[in-house]
Enzyme design. Sequence first.
Site, short mmCIF file in Angstrom:
data_model
loop_
_atom_site.label_atom_id
_atom_site.label_comp_id
_atom_site.label_asym_id
_atom_site.label_seq_id
_atom_site.Cartn_x
_atom_site.Cartn_y
_atom_site.Cartn_z
N GLY A 96 -9.09 -9.38 -5.09
CA GLY A 96 -8.47 -9.92 -3.99
C GLY A 96 -8.50 -9.41 -2.72
CB THR A 97 -9.17 -11.19 0.67
OG1 THR A 97 -8.09 -11.88 0.66
CG2 THR A 97 -10.44 -11.59 -0.06
CG ASP A 98 -3.29 -10.81 0.19
OD1 ASP A 98 -4.21 -11.41 0.79
OD2 ASP A 98 -2.55 -11.24 -0.37
CB THR A 99 -4.49 -4.67 -1.03
OG1 THR A 99 -4.73 -5.10 -2.75
CG2 THR A 99 -3.01 -5.23 -0.92
CE LYS A 187 -7.55 -11.04 4.25
NZ LYS A 187 -6.73 -11.82 3.17
#
EC number: 3.5.1.1
Length: 491
Positions: A96-99, A187
Site C-alpha cells: 500500500g502507498t500510505d506507508t 510519498k
Amino acid sequence: MRICVINTGGTICCTGTPLAPMAPQQFAQSVTDLLGDALAAALPGDRVHIDHGLRFSDEGPGVLDSTDLRPSDWALMAGRVLDLYDDHDAFVILHGTDTMDYTGAALPLLLNVFDDLGLPCACLSKPVILTGAQLPLFVRTPQGLFLNAASDGLANLTGALQATRLRLPEVAVFFDGKLLRGSRALKVSTTRFAAFDSPHLPPLAEGGIGLHSGPAQRLPGPADPALALDAAPARALVRAQLDAIAAVIDDQRIAQIPAIPADHRACAPLMAQMIGTALASGATGLLLEGFGEGNIPAGGGAVQAALTDAQVPVLIASRAIGGQVGAFHYAAGAWIAATGAIATGDMTPVAALAKLMILNALSGPRGWDRRVLAALLTRSLTGECAATDRLDGPLRPGQAIRAADGDARLDNDPDSGPRFSVGGQILWQAPGPGTLAMRDNRLVLIAPDGGVLWTSPAAAPGAVAILTAHPPALRLFDAARLQAPLTVLPC
C-alpha cells in the site's frame, strides 16, 4: 530471471466498495489468468512467481492495508525475502502507498548487517522493489473480475518487474515510471499517479521507451562473495539480527514532534512540555521537525533544557522537503548542537524515524553505547543519507568531510590544500592545494597542474576511506575484510 512477487496488501490488490484486499491466493490466480500472457510477452525469458505465503494475521485474508502495518511487519517482509532468497533472482513487493516509504526505509536496514563504522558484514545482493497503485489493479463487476483499465497498477507492476533486470543490489520503490532508492523515497501525493518523489537523490532508473539507468549512483553491493546473502553464513547473520530486532521493535516508541510558528513565549514551553510528556510516557527516542535547516525556537531555554536532559537519542530533521540539516548556522538553531541532538543531514523524516527505531532496537543486542549509536545514526549505512565521513569520490577544493563520532574534519582549503583537524587543532597539512582522490588503491593529492604532491601507502583494491575522531585518523578499510585497515592521516 526468476522473479518473486510478494503480496502484502494495499490498493493494488483491493476490490469492492469499500475497497478491501483480495485473498492472496485469489489475487495470485487472477494475475495468472488475466495478466499471465501479457506479462510473459513483456518479460521474455523471465519466470514470475506470485507468492502468497506471507501472512500478517491468521484472520481474514492475511494481508493488510499499509496504514495498519506495524514495525514488526517490516521484519516479517524481510524474513519472507530471506526464506525465498535461494530460489529467486529478484523480488517485487506489492505494498500500500500510505506507508510504502517507511517500509522502503526499513527494509535495507533489515536486510543488511553492518559494523560499528557502517561497513557491511552481510550485504543484500539482489533487487527488492516495492510497488503498488493509486487505483486497484482489478475491478469486480456482475460479469466477473476484469483488469481495471483506469488503474496505474499494471504499469507499476510491469515496470517494477522490468526494473529487476537492472539487478541493483538494493531496496527500491518503482512508481509512475521512476525507480527510486527506497530509503530516499517520500510519498508526495494522494491523487496523482506520481505518488512518490526522491527530493535528495535523483532516480536510479526511469521508464519510457525502455528502462534507462538514472543519474543516481547505485549502491556497490557485496565487496566479496562471502558477504553476499547468497552465502549461507551471511544470510544466517542477517536472520539472527532480524530475529533480535523483531523481538523488541514494537516496543520502540519514537515521538515525532514538529516546531510550529507561534509566540515563542507560548510555543517553546509547549514544545518543552510535549518533549517532557513523551519522555515520561516511555518514548525511546525523539524526532523533532524544525524549520529550514532544523531551526527550533529555544524560547528562553525551555526546549534546550528538555533536550539536554533527555536520556534517549534525539534526531533533528526539517519539515522542508529538500535541503539538509547539519551546521545550524542561524542563531535560532545554534544552541541545538550543545544538547547532543543529532542532525539528520539529508535524510527524510520518514527514513530518520525508521532508522532510529531499528538502531534503537539493535543497540541492546549489539552492546552499543550512546556514542556508537549516535555515530551510526549519522553515517550512511544503506544509502539513506549522504556519506559525510568518507571519501565517496574526489575531495575537491572547497569540500570537506567530517567524522561521525566526534569533532574531526578533513577540509580541502582552496589556497593551502587539505588539512586534518580535531577540535580546531590542525594535525596534518597537505604540501599544497589540489584534489584528494583514490588512484591505484592509494590516496593521492593531485595538484592543479596534474602533478602528484602527496601519496599514501597502497591499500586493498576497492578500499573505503573513512574519517574517525576515535582515534583521530583517516583510514583506508578493506571492504572485503581481507586486509587490516591502513592509517594514512595523520602521518
